[in-house]
Design a protein around this motif. Structure first.
Motif, PDB file in Angstrom:
ATOM      1  N   ARG A 181      37.758  49.300  38.052  1.00 24.30           N
ATOM      2  CA  ARG A 181      38.201  48.345  39.063  1.00 24.30           C
ATOM      3  C   ARG A 181      37.258  48.389  40.251  1.00 24.30           C
ATOM      4  N   GLN A 199      44.820  43.169  45.213  1.00 21.80           N
ATOM      5  CA  GLN A 199      46.086  43.715  45.709  1.00 21.80           C
ATOM      6  C   GLN A 199      45.750  44.757  46.765  1.00 21.80           C
ATOM      7  N   GLN A 213      42.122  46.205  46.361  1.00 25.37           N
ATOM      8  CA  GLN A 213      41.617  46.544  45.039  1.00 25.37           C
ATOM      9  C   GLN A 213      41.460  45.260  44.243  1.00 25.37           C
ATOM     10  N   SER A 215      40.395  43.432  40.439  1.00 27.09           N
ATOM     11  CA  SER A 215      40.164  43.684  39.011  1.00 27.09           C
ATOM     12  C   SER A 215      38.711  43.359  38.700  1.00 27.09           C
ATOM     13  N   PHE A 267      49.734  41.103  32.626  1.00 20.78           N
ATOM     14  CA  PHE A 267      50.001  42.351  31.908  1.00 20.78           C
ATOM     15  C   PHE A 267      51.483  42.608  31.661  1.00 20.78           C
TER      16      PHE A 267
ATOM     17  N   VAL B  75      43.543  55.497  39.205  1.00 19.99           N
ATOM     18  CA  VAL B  75      44.841  55.091  38.629  1.00 19.99           C
ATOM     19  C   VAL B  75      45.917  56.134  38.929  1.00 19.99           C
ATOM     20  N   GLU B 130      45.454  50.539  31.604  1.00 19.34           N
ATOM     21  CA  GLU B 130      45.855  49.384  30.798  1.00 19.34           C
ATOM     22  C   GLU B 130      45.137  49.334  29.460  1.00 19.34           C
ATOM     23  N   ARG B 131      43.942  49.938  29.400  1.00 15.43           N
ATOM     24  CA  ARG B 131      43.143  49.774  28.185  1.00 15.43           C
ATOM     25  C   ARG B 131      43.166  51.006  27.297  1.00 15.43           C
ATOM     26  N   VAL B 145      51.961  52.805  33.431  1.00 14.64           N
ATOM     27  CA  VAL B 145      50.740  52.093  33.082  1.00 14.64           C
ATOM     28  C   VAL B 145      50.264  51.313  34.302  1.00 14.64           C
ATOM     29  N   VAL B 146      49.007  51.493  34.632  1.00 16.68           N
ATOM     30  CA  VAL B 146      48.428  50.780  35.766  1.00 16.68           C
ATOM     31  C   VAL B 146      47.620  49.624  35.212  1.00 16.68           C
ATOM     32  N   ASP B 147      47.983  48.399  35.596  1.00 17.77           N
ATOM     33  CA  ASP B 147      47.250  47.270  35.032  1.00 17.77           C
ATOM     34  C   ASP B 147      45.988  46.992  35.830  1.00 17.77           C
ATOM     35  N   GLU B 148      45.226  45.977  35.393  1.00 18.86           N
ATOM     36  CA  GLU B 148      43.923  45.750  36.016  1.00 18.86           C
ATOM     37  C   GLU B 148      44.033  45.383  37.484  1.00 18.86           C
ATOM     38  N   GLU B 149      45.195  44.890  37.897  1.00 22.13           N
ATOM     39  CA  GLU B 149      45.364  44.575  39.314  1.00 22.13           C
ATOM     40  C   GLU B 149      46.150  45.656  40.044  1.00 22.13           C
ATOM     41  N   SER B 150      46.237  46.825  39.412  1.00 22.39           N
ATOM     42  CA  SER B 150      46.823  48.006  40.046  1.00 22.39           C
ATOM     43  C   SER B 150      48.330  47.957  40.216  1.00 22.39           C
ATOM     44  N   GLU B 151      48.971  47.015  39.548  1.00 20.34           N
ATOM     45  CA  GLU B 151      50.423  47.067  39.523  1.00 20.34           C
ATOM     46  C   GLU B 151      50.829  48.135  38.517  1.00 20.34           C
ATOM     47  N   VAL B 152      51.927  48.821  38.795  1.00 21.82           N
ATOM     48  CA  VAL B 152      52.368  49.897  37.928  1.00 21.82           C
ATOM     49  C   VAL B 152      53.631  49.476  37.174  1.00 21.82           C
TER      50      VAL B 152
END
Lengths: 343, 343
Positions: A181, A199, A213, A215, A267, B75, B130-131, B145-152
């Motif tokens: 990221r 975000q 942050q 992506s 996601f 993450v 995420e990956r 899980v932390v997605d590419e936009e940093s949401e958990v």
């Protein structure tokens, strides 16, 4: 029983006597041939047989079904019966039954209260078995899928207009590339609050004036537009963590942004993006209307995959849109929506 | 600013002065070492840095994050910050910070109002990007899980009890094998109305005393039990239309039936089966509690797939259960449930 008898000839069932009034005029079965005689397609005849309203030679319903050699006969019959049960009249999409049937269609379904006499079409319907392969690029019109337990699910395919009024972010800033990221440590507030890029690193409550942050796909897009200074390796980093899928997702991301639509990660929904058409401010986002799944142009789906996606989107009150792109040919992605059709 | 200074030594940050009272006793950061000195793990130090409550040498927050070479650092930080923001205290699951940390866990999260002093654990948490690849057989505990936009997104893995009280169908009947399904033309009413096998061929309204259409998996199971006379080719037909997946689905179908649970197709949900635990009569089915997805024992999932399945099941108020089976080794499938955890 005193039901009329038909005769099976050249793959259709002919019925004489008062058949025209009894089956066609009053209940929308078959097509008139000469005088009061009508021709019934096998699904039509089977439906009358199953109800005890007809015999065909000495065949009863089971014997007639066994006689039909076409392996798709039963699934077509099940769809015919399902729509009949729901109160619709429908005709096989074949020459003689309907004018100008579309290629690939199996039935013409009429508006409620209409029938083959007035050809007032609600839609043309393709029937697919649960295990058929469906190239997504070729999907169109309405599709009925018969599952292994003979339940019928109806889908409607569209070519959605993808457009919005978001203006994005016209400033510029810089970011560090960190693993998978990027972080803009001190960006203009508009990056997040108006462009809806990234975000806040320390959570929403920390607001838009701290580190943001981004992506990899956001960072690569902003860098390509000249709005972000970042290590040249951002594209390679994307490809390293996602493979060639990264290029396809980036192409769709860019196409959405160019159309004034804001894509954010999908996601949580198991999709690539959720999209917002009219973002003026992150404080008034509104509801995201669509989920976007990025696919190759030659992607072959299965009815099960479609059912999963449509159910998913429906459950969160969104539309499922497939974006088909090759990423490298520079052309616009093909946008195809698939939704649930409730007859 | 007058914030305390820590020093980075051997991968941890040591802070002296009144650090024990200021950070550990009152806010659950770090672990005491000697006197009033504490040691902070990097995520703990970064969180204090991000809030302006600490400096580490001459590093501010951005400089400290850049210094952390571990690509998973960010993450883990994001999860730490997210749970803190939700009002939880948590500690890194490492020796010295918590007694007996589980292998594979990254954090110990304490009950609300508790902290590292009393070790009153709510759960241990694994952090995944995420990956990452997630072998389903190895899933356990709680996963962030932390997605590419940093949401958990938080998941909870369980080993569900799969059992019901349905007694099935003890009679016998016969059926024709027709393409990719079977039809019992004149079965005992109990086949459908008590066993909940198949569907009335001419729609629900036609009731249980007409022909019943059976799926290939239902027909193969009934034939194997001696309850159905049908062409020997039913197994081969199943394999012809579904490949070796058919054997796995049949093994899971049989295991569910043996446990008193009624599996029906999960097609509309994009799953293999939806299941009913207590079917006495099809007129009082109740709500199906779970969706079942059949997987190979070595199936490797992705957080995106998990998110899709969990979202899907949640949207229809069901539990998602994975059934892992090799089909041919005769052992019981492994049952693994994955649900959403809301901290």
């Amino acid at each position: 029983m005193n039901e009329p008898r038909g005769r099976l000839e050249d793959g259709v069932v002919r019925v004489a006597g008062d058949a025209r009034q009894r089956y066609y005029d009053s209940r929308g079965y078959g097509r008139p041939v000469e005088g009061n005689e009508i021709a019934l397609a096998p699904v039509e005849a089977a439906h009358l047989l199953s109800r005890g309203d007809l015999r065909v030679g000495d065949l009863d319903f089971p014997a007639f079904v066994r006689r039909m050699a076409d392996p798709t006969f039963l699934v077509r019959f099940l769809v015919y019966a399902d729509l009949r049960e729901r109160g619709f009249y429908l005709s096989p999409a074949r020459e003689g039954w309907v004018p100008d049937p579309s290629e690939g269609a199996h039935f013409v379904v009429y508006e409620r209260g209409s029938g083959p006499w007035d050809d007032d079409r609600l839609y043309e319907l393709r029937v697919a078995g649960e295990r058929e392969s469906l190239p997504v690029a070729d999907l169109e019109g309405s599709i009925a899928v018969v599952d292994e337990e003979s339940e019928v699910t109806y889908f409607e395919v569209g070519r959605p207009a993808v457009e919005g009024t978001s203006t994005g972010f016209s400033g510029s800033t810089e970011a560090d590339l960190l693993a998978d990221r990027a972080v803009a440590w001190d960006p203009p507030e508009a990056l997040f609050s108006e462009g809806f890029y990234g975000q806040p690193l320390a959570g929403r409550e920390s607001g838009a004036d701290g580190p943001i942050q981004l992506s990899l796909v956001e960072a690569a897009y902003l860098a390509d537009r000249g709005s972000l200074s970042i290590d040249d390796g951002v594209l390679d980093r994307g490809r390293a963590v996602e493979g060639e899928r990264f290029d396809r997702r980036l192409a769709v991301y860019a196409a959405l942004r160019e159309r004034g639509v804001v894509p954010k990660t999908g996601f949580k929904f198991g999709a690539d993006f959720r999209v917002y058409a009219d973002v003026d401010s992150v404080d008034e986002l509104g509801h995201s209307e669509s989920l976007v799944r990025v696919l190759r142009p030659d992607h072959v789906s299965s009815p099960r995959e479609l059912a999963l996606d449509v159910r998913l989107a429906h459950g969160v009150r969104k539309r499922m849109v497939f974006a088909l792109t090759d990423a490298n040919d520079g052309t616009e992605p093909a946008w195809i929506s698939v939704g649930r059709l409730t007859p």
